[in-house]
Design a protein around this motif. Structure first.
Motif, PDB file in Angstrom:
ATOM      1  N   ILE A 102       0.811  -1.213   0.000  1.00  0.00           N
ATOM      2  CA  ILE A 102       0.000   0.000   0.000  1.00  0.00           C
ATOM      3  C   ILE A 102       0.853   1.275   0.000  1.00  0.00           C
ATOM      4  O   ILE A 102       0.487   2.297   0.603  1.00  0.00           O
ATOM      5  CB  ILE A 102      -1.002   0.020   1.189  1.00  0.00           C
ATOM      6  CG1 ILE A 102      -1.658  -1.361   1.362  1.00  0.00           C
ATOM      7  CG2 ILE A 102      -2.112   1.025   0.937  1.00  0.00           C
ATOM      8  CD1 ILE A 102      -2.605  -1.438   2.533  1.00  0.00           C
ATOM      9  N   THR A 103       1.983   1.220  -0.659  1.00  0.00           N
ATOM     10  CA  THR A 103       2.827   2.408  -0.834  1.00  0.00           C
ATOM     11  C   THR A 103       3.494   2.319  -2.203  1.00  0.00           C
ATOM     12  O   THR A 103       3.303   1.359  -2.939  1.00  0.00           O
ATOM     13  CB  THR A 103       3.945   2.494   0.231  1.00  0.00           C
ATOM     14  OG1 THR A 103       4.960   1.512  -0.062  1.00  0.00           O
ATOM     15  CG2 THR A 103       3.418   2.280   1.629  1.00  0.00           C
ATOM     16  N   THR A 104       4.253   3.350  -2.494  1.00  0.00           N
ATOM     17  CA  THR A 104       5.053   3.344  -3.720  1.00  0.00           C
ATOM     18  C   THR A 104       6.537   3.259  -3.395  1.00  0.00           C
ATOM     19  O   THR A 104       7.383   3.618  -4.207  1.00  0.00           O
ATOM     20  CB  THR A 104       4.779   4.599  -4.557  1.00  0.00           C
ATOM     21  OG1 THR A 104       5.027   5.743  -3.749  1.00  0.00           O
ATOM     22  CG2 THR A 104       3.349   4.619  -5.063  1.00  0.00           C
ATOM     23  N   ILE A 105       6.844   2.784  -2.213  1.00  0.00           N
ATOM     24  CA  ILE A 105       8.239   2.615  -1.809  1.00  0.00           C
ATOM     25  C   ILE A 105       8.763   1.339  -2.451  1.00  0.00           C
ATOM     26  O   ILE A 105       8.264   0.254  -2.192  1.00  0.00           O
ATOM     27  CB  ILE A 105       8.376   2.544  -0.281  1.00  0.00           C
ATOM     28  CG1 ILE A 105       7.909   3.858   0.339  1.00  0.00           C
ATOM     29  CG2 ILE A 105       9.814   2.238   0.114  1.00  0.00           C
ATOM     30  CD1 ILE A 105       7.834   3.831   1.849  1.00  0.00           C
ATOM     31  N   ASN A 106       9.789   1.489  -3.293  1.00  0.00           N
ATOM     32  CA  ASN A 106      10.329   0.370  -4.064  1.00  0.00           C
ATOM     33  C   ASN A 106      11.833   0.246  -3.877  1.00  0.00           C
ATOM     34  O   ASN A 106      12.540   1.246  -3.765  1.00  0.00           O
ATOM     35  CB  ASN A 106      10.083   0.585  -5.565  1.00  0.00           C
ATOM     36  CG  ASN A 106       8.629   0.623  -5.919  1.00  0.00           C
ATOM     37  OD1 ASN A 106       7.858  -0.242  -5.526  1.00  0.00           O
ATOM     38  ND2 ASN A 106       8.237   1.645  -6.660  1.00  0.00           N
ATOM     39  N   TYR A 107      12.298  -0.987  -3.927  1.00  0.00           N
ATOM     40  CA  TYR A 107      13.733  -1.270  -3.969  1.00  0.00           C
ATOM     41  C   TYR A 107      13.982  -2.235  -5.117  1.00  0.00           C
ATOM     42  O   TYR A 107      13.183  -3.145  -5.348  1.00  0.00           O
ATOM     43  CB  TYR A 107      14.220  -1.900  -2.657  1.00  0.00           C
ATOM     44  CG  TYR A 107      13.923  -1.089  -1.420  1.00  0.00           C
ATOM     45  CD1 TYR A 107      13.194  -1.634  -0.362  1.00  0.00           C
ATOM     46  CD2 TYR A 107      14.369   0.222  -1.292  1.00  0.00           C
ATOM     47  CE1 TYR A 107      12.921  -0.904   0.773  1.00  0.00           C
ATOM     48  CE2 TYR A 107      14.094   0.968  -0.154  1.00  0.00           C
ATOM     49  CZ  TYR A 107      13.365   0.397   0.876  1.00  0.00           C
ATOM     50  OH  TYR A 107      13.092   1.125   2.001  1.00  0.00           O
ATOM     51  N   TRP A 108      15.099  -2.031  -5.787  1.00  0.00           N
ATOM     52  CA  TRP A 108      15.469  -2.883  -6.924  1.00  0.00           C
ATOM     53  C   TRP A 108      16.805  -3.576  -6.651  1.00  0.00           C
ATOM     54  O   TRP A 108      17.701  -3.008  -6.011  1.00  0.00           O
ATOM     55  CB  TRP A 108      15.645  -2.038  -8.181  1.00  0.00           C
ATOM     56  CG  TRP A 108      14.383  -1.540  -8.796  1.00  0.00           C
ATOM     57  CD1 TRP A 108      13.751  -0.361  -8.536  1.00  0.00           C
ATOM     58  CD2 TRP A 108      13.598  -2.183  -9.808  1.00  0.00           C
ATOM     59  NE1 TRP A 108      12.626  -0.233  -9.306  1.00  0.00           N
ATOM     60  CE2 TRP A 108      12.507  -1.342 -10.105  1.00  0.00           C
ATOM     61  CE3 TRP A 108      13.712  -3.384 -10.492  1.00  0.00           C
ATOM     62  CZ2 TRP A 108      11.543  -1.672 -11.066  1.00  0.00           C
ATOM     63  CZ3 TRP A 108      12.756  -3.709 -11.443  1.00  0.00           C
ATOM     64  CH2 TRP A 108      11.693  -2.865 -11.709  1.00  0.00           C
ATOM     65  N   GLY A 109      16.929  -4.761  -7.215  1.00  0.00           N
ATOM     66  CA  GLY A 109      18.215  -5.427  -7.226  1.00  0.00           C
ATOM     67  C   GLY A 109      19.026  -4.971  -8.429  1.00  0.00           C
ATOM     68  O   GLY A 109      18.558  -4.179  -9.256  1.00  0.00           O
ATOM     69  N   GLN A 110      20.247  -5.493  -8.538  1.00  0.00           N
ATOM     70  CA  GLN A 110      21.154  -5.059  -9.589  1.00  0.00           C
ATOM     71  C   GLN A 110      21.009  -5.889 -10.869  1.00  0.00           C
ATOM     72  O   GLN A 110      21.547  -5.523 -11.913  1.00  0.00           O
ATOM     73  CB  GLN A 110      22.611  -5.131  -9.098  1.00  0.00           C
ATOM     74  CG  GLN A 110      23.276  -6.505  -9.203  1.00  0.00           C
ATOM     75  CD  GLN A 110      22.709  -7.522  -8.242  1.00  0.00           C
ATOM     76  OE1 GLN A 110      22.000  -7.192  -7.297  1.00  0.00           O
ATOM     77  NE2 GLN A 110      23.034  -8.789  -8.479  1.00  0.00           N
ATOM     78  N   GLY A 111      20.308  -6.991 -10.779  1.00  0.00           N
ATOM     79  CA  GLY A 111      20.044  -7.817 -11.953  1.00  0.00           C
ATOM     80  C   GLY A 111      20.991  -8.996 -12.102  1.00  0.00           C
ATOM     81  O   GLY A 111      22.124  -8.975 -11.609  1.00  0.00           O
ATOM     82  N   THR A 112      20.494 -10.022 -12.780  1.00  0.00           N
ATOM     83  CA  THR A 112      21.304 -11.198 -13.089  1.00  0.00           C
ATOM     84  C   THR A 112      20.986 -11.613 -14.533  1.00  0.00           C
ATOM     85  O   THR A 112      19.828 -11.622 -14.940  1.00  0.00           O
ATOM     86  CB  THR A 112      21.054 -12.344 -12.100  1.00  0.00           C
ATOM     87  OG1 THR A 112      21.976 -13.416 -12.357  1.00  0.00           O
ATOM     88  CG2 THR A 112      19.637 -12.874 -12.162  1.00  0.00           C
ATOM     89  N   GLN A 113      22.023 -11.959 -15.270  1.00  0.00           N
ATOM     90  CA  GLN A 113      21.856 -12.264 -16.698  1.00  0.00           C
ATOM     91  C   GLN A 113      21.399 -13.709 -16.896  1.00  0.00           C
ATOM     92  O   GLN A 113      21.979 -14.644 -16.314  1.00  0.00           O
ATOM     93  CB  GLN A 113      23.180 -12.054 -17.437  1.00  0.00           C
ATOM     94  CG  GLN A 113      23.155 -12.428 -18.908  1.00  0.00           C
ATOM     95  CD  GLN A 113      22.331 -11.464 -19.741  1.00  0.00           C
ATOM     96  OE1 GLN A 113      22.464 -10.250 -19.613  1.00  0.00           O
ATOM     97  NE2 GLN A 113      21.473 -12.010 -20.608  1.00  0.00           N
ATOM     98  N   VAL A 114      20.388 -13.867 -17.728  1.00  0.00           N
ATOM     99  CA  VAL A 114      19.939 -15.193 -18.164  1.00  0.00           C
ATOM    100  C   VAL A 114      20.067 -15.232 -19.686  1.00  0.00           C
ATOM    101  O   VAL A 114      19.544 -14.363 -20.384  1.00  0.00           O
ATOM    102  CB  VAL A 114      18.486 -15.467 -17.752  1.00  0.00           C
ATOM    103  CG1 VAL A 114      17.973 -16.743 -18.409  1.00  0.00           C
ATOM    104  CG2 VAL A 114      18.378 -15.553 -16.234  1.00  0.00           C
TER     105      VAL A 114
END
Length: 118
Positions: A102-114
């Motif tokens: 119920i918020t717009t607080i987001n965290y992202w990871g750095q990604g992993t290649q497939v």
């Protein structure tokens, strides 16, 4: 310090499987909806799958439905993406994202290649 770290990427032949793991730290994981996204070369980032903070509901993009499974373990602060029957079109960098309910607080990871070669 908030951190999301994806792991498990790699190269696999068409029809193969991979399991991605997103490991969270620095926040109350069980209060966050978890999503997986991917971004192929030259394309926009697209949503792949979502799981609620309690893990009781999931949803998938049409392109991966019946092949991918999202899950989470709130005791271990992890969210997984099991990918089966992989296709060359699944080649992308995969990212996990945490969104506080119920918020717009987001965290992202750095990604992993497939990579699934054609």
């Amino acid at each position: 310090q908030v951190q999301l770290v994806e792991s498990g990427g790699g190269s696999v032949q068409p029809g193969g499987s991979l399991r991605l793991t997103c490991t969270a730290s620095g926040f109350t994981f069980s209060r966050y909806i978890m999503k997986w996204y991917r971004q192929a070369p030259g394309k926009e980032r697209e949503w792949v799958a979502v799981i609620t903070n309690t893990g009781d509901s999931t949803n998938y993009a049409a392109s991966v439905k019946a092949r991918f499974t999202i899950s989470r373990d709130n005791a271990k602060n992890t969210a997984d993406l099991q990918m089966n029957s992989l296709k060359p079109a699944d080649t992308a960098v995969y990212y996990c994202k945490a969104t506080l309910v119920i918020t717009t607080i987001n965290y992202w990871g750095q990604g992993t290649q497939v990579t699934v070669p054609s």
